[in-house]
Design a protein around this motif. Structure first.
Motif, short mmCIF file in Angstrom:
data_model
loop_
_atom_site.label_atom_id
_atom_site.label_comp_id
_atom_site.label_asym_id
_atom_site.label_seq_id
_atom_site.Cartn_x
_atom_site.Cartn_y
_atom_site.Cartn_z
N ARG A 8 1.24 -1.58 0.24
CA ARG A 8 -0.05 0.20 -0.02
C ARG A 8 1.07 1.19 0.06
O ARG A 8 0.23 1.76 -0.91
CB ARG A 8 -0.98 -0.23 1.32
N GLU A 30 -4.69 2.03 -3.17
CA GLU A 30 -5.13 1.93 -2.38
C GLU A 30 -6.77 0.91 -4.05
O GLU A 30 -6.45 1.28 -3.93
CB GLU A 30 -6.84 2.74 -2.03
N SER A 31 -7.04 0.20 -2.69
CA SER A 31 -7.40 -1.17 -4.16
C SER A 31 -6.94 -1.92 -4.76
O SER A 31 -7.26 -1.62 -6.41
CB SER A 31 -8.75 -0.94 -3.85
N GLU A 33 -4.67 0.70 -7.24
CA GLU A 33 -5.01 1.00 -8.07
C GLU A 33 -3.86 2.33 -7.03
O GLU A 33 -4.09 2.44 -6.07
CB GLU A 33 -6.12 1.82 -8.01
#
Length: 44
Positions: A8, A30-31, A33
Motif C-alpha cells: 500500500r 488503495e485497492s 490503484e
C-alpha cells in the motif's frame, strides 16, 4: 518504472534512467490503484 501495487505505501531509491542520480520514490496504492506518487532527487 515498475511499481508494485501489492504494498500500500512504500519508499525506495531508484537510479534515474537518464542521469543515473538516485531518486527517492514514494507511491501509495488503495485497492490496487495508484492514489499518490511523490519523488525527490537525492543529489550527489
Amino acid at each position: 518504472m515498475m511499481l508494485d501495487s501489492s504494498v500500500r505505501h512504500q519508499t525506495y531509491i531508484e537510479d534515474c534512467e537518464v542521469c543515473c542520480n538516485p531518486i527517492e520514490v514514494s507511491p501509495r496504492f488503495e485497492s490496487g490503484e495508484l492514489i499518490g506518487f511523490d519523488s525527490q532527487s537525492i543529489e550527489q
